[in-house]
Design an enzyme around this catalytic site. Structure first.
Site, PDB file in Angstrom:
ATOM      1  N   LYS A 206      44.401  38.063  38.417  1.00 58.44           N
ATOM      2  CA  LYS A 206      44.745  37.518  37.110  1.00 58.44           C
ATOM      3  C   LYS A 206      45.306  38.516  36.096  1.00 58.44           C
ATOM      4  O   LYS A 206      46.453  38.446  35.690  1.00 58.44           O
ATOM      5  CB  LYS A 206      43.530  36.827  36.519  1.00 58.44           C
TER       6      LYS A 206
ATOM      7  N   GLN B  50      38.881  38.740  36.595  1.00 56.46           N
ATOM      8  CA  GLN B  50      38.885  38.446  35.164  1.00 56.46           C
ATOM      9  C   GLN B  50      38.344  39.581  34.321  1.00 56.46           C
ATOM     10  O   GLN B  50      38.562  39.608  33.108  1.00 56.46           O
ATOM     11  CB  GLN B  50      38.091  37.167  34.900  1.00 56.46           C
TER      12      GLN B  50
ATOM     13  N   ARG C 200      34.018  29.497  27.959  1.00 53.89           N
ATOM     14  CA  ARG C 200      34.535  30.806  28.353  1.00 53.89           C
ATOM     15  C   ARG C 200      35.606  31.185  27.329  1.00 53.89           C
ATOM     16  O   ARG C 200      36.657  30.558  27.267  1.00 53.89           O
ATOM     17  CB  ARG C 200      35.143  30.760  29.750  1.00 53.89           C
TER      18      ARG C 200
ATOM     19  N   GLU D 122      31.157  39.138  41.351  1.00 54.32           N
ATOM     20  CA  GLU D 122      31.833  39.471  40.099  1.00 54.32           C
ATOM     21  C   GLU D 122      30.859  40.260  39.219  1.00 54.32           C
ATOM     22  O   GLU D 122      29.692  39.879  39.119  1.00 54.32           O
ATOM     23  CB  GLU D 122      32.228  38.203  39.353  1.00 54.32           C
TER      24      GLU D 122
ATOM     25  N   TRP E 146      32.486  32.195  42.009  1.00 58.38           N
ATOM     26  CA  TRP E 146      33.811  31.618  42.231  1.00 58.38           C
ATOM     27  C   TRP E 146      34.729  32.746  42.700  1.00 58.38           C
ATOM     28  O   TRP E 146      34.987  33.693  41.962  1.00 58.38           O
ATOM     29  CB  TRP E 146      34.377  30.987  40.955  1.00 58.38           C
TER      30      TRP E 146
ATOM     31  N   ASP F  84      34.790  41.666  42.804  1.00 58.24           N
ATOM     32  CA  ASP F  84      35.899  40.804  42.404  1.00 58.24           C
ATOM     33  C   ASP F  84      36.073  40.947  40.893  1.00 58.24           C
ATOM     34  O   ASP F  84      35.329  40.369  40.113  1.00 58.24           O
ATOM     35  CB  ASP F  84      35.567  39.362  42.797  1.00 58.24           C
TER      36      ASP F  84
END
Length: 434
Positions: free
Chosen positions: A270, A244, A404, A208, A135, A241
């Protein structure tokens, strides 16, 4: 209250796929809690949208917003201000060489869009590789590199986008003789398939370090270095990435530090704004120079905005002064231990995984077969909300319900214990009636 929901249904475009809105009106938030219109207090185990690493309405952030909004909030995008240059310098100082050039934007999708655009311009290639559970955002290039959901019904994605298998130690596809994930063989197979499809025009691999929406899947030690090498061998750049995982959530300032692998480009979002719209692209002086010489263009309305840049500086201040990387390790160890103890109590918990304060809890109907427990995950989420805990369950094909869990780095041990207690009760009640 009835008017609120009538207006919401009548006037809001629904944007979360098959999922709906949380059936609560949120009036305010403070620290680790959000408060509803009817006076209920909900423990926020997702840090807002996985972003509010300092909790909600942190006093330092609030003071910065008030001060900055009253003095300098927004400028023509070609103008610079002290908060922007200060944040660029401080981000560069927090990262290893040669990452020293910074572009400040708003969202994760936008930062990935800019990074992919830069990689294509610098390499001259157009092909992008990402994970099959990835994502990276909902804008064009980012959405084309997103495979966990949202691909059907929108017409062709950008040409040259390829997915490779996601390493999943709990559900391995390639295995060693003792049944463990054989990620080296999986990665070799993945690039055999890439080479069969590629026209020799690789621009980048964008991944990620821990896939979040993909089910909180941590890349095995050694994987990132091997992926970088395969990418570089084909002329592409490695884009990480860390929307998070960046800025202390995993227990390190950046998740890639565990592996000792420095990406060609890193994207942050974020956590950088701690809930406010701030993102960054960071790359090397050489890559920035080539991009500039070739006319790199990413001129947006809110590039280098001073208000959110000032917030970013405050976020770094708090992370540094309160040693929140160490705090995330301590809290994460406590939370993982508590979740593992719950797994010993509830047979529907199949796996506990993650790093620091980004933890995944996968529910299954049967531990032996690992049969997914989609409906159970939804029911547990609903019951947690009723009991005062906001949880997020990711529903993915063949994986069932994966929670999560990403509390604020400023959480207390008592708040973690409260969340564990509510989750324990919810799973126990739902599993009995399932």
């Amino acid at each position: 209250m009835a008017d609120f929901w009538t207006d919401a249904e009548r006037h809001l475009i629904r944007y979360s796929g098959a999922g709906g809105f949380v059936p609560e009106i949120i009036e305010r938030a403070e620290g680790s809690f959000v408060y509803t219109a009817d006076g209920r207090r909900l423990l926020d185990f997702t840090s807002g949208q996985m972003s509010a690493i300092l909790g909600h309405s942190h006093p330092a952030v609030t003071a910065t917003v008030q001060r900055q909004a009253a003095t300098l909030d927004h400028l023509f995008s070609g103008m610079l201000s002290r908060p922007v240059v200060d944040l660029a310098r401080r981000l560069a100082e927090s990262l290893p060489d040669p990452l020293s050039k910074v572009l400040l934007l708003t969202t994760g999708a936008e930062s990935n869009e800019a990074a992919i655009r830069m990689a294509k311009l610098v390499t001259g290639g157009h092909e992008i590789i990402s994970f099959a559970r990835s994502w990276h955002g909902m804008t064009q290039a980012a959405a084309s590199a997103t495979y966990s959901s949202g691909r059907k019904g929108y017409g062709p994605a950008a040409p040259g986008n390829y997915a490779i298998p996601t390493p999943n130690a709990y559900r391995p596809d390639f295995t060693t003789p003792d049944g463990q994930l054989d990620w080296r063989r999986q990665l070799d197979y993945a690039f055999e398939m890439i080479d069969a499809q590629s026209v020799g025009s690789l621009a980048a691999c964008v991944v990620e370090p821990i896939l979040s929406s993909g089910g909180v899947l941590d890349l095995p030690p050694g994987y990132l270095a091997a992926l970088r090498d395969k990418c570089h061998e084909r002329g592409g750049l490695l884009i990480l990435d860390e929307a998070q995982t960046g800025l202390c959530r995993t227990g390190d300032w950046y998740a890639f530090q565990r592996d000792g692998v420095v990406p060609d480009i890193i994207t942050l979002s974020k956590t950088l704004g701690a809930g406010l719209p701030l993102a960054a692209v960071v790359t090397s002086e050489e890559i920035e120079r080539i991009a500039h010489e070739r006319g790199f263009l990413f001129f947006t309305t809110h590039v280098s905005d001073p208000l959110v840049a000032a917030v970013g500086n405050t976020v770094l201040d708090v992370l540094e002064s309160e040693h929140l990387d160490q705090r995330a390790r301590e809290l994460g160890t406590h939370l993982s231990k508590g979740l593992t103890e719950l797994a010993g109590k509830h047979a529907v918990i199949g796996d506990v995984r993650g790093r620091g304060l980004l933890i995944g809890l996968e529910l299954v109907l049967d531990r032996a077969t690992k049969q997914p427990a989609d409906e159970l995950g939804v029911a547990v989420t609903r019951r947690c909300l009723e009991l005062g805990l906001h949880m997020n369950v990711v529903q993915l094909p063949a994986m069932g319900g994966v929670f999560r869990i990403a509390p604020a780095l400023t959480s207390s041990f008592e708040e973690l214990e409260l969340g564990l207690s509510i989750l324990d009760q919810a799973i126990g009640e739902v599993a009995v009636t399932a």
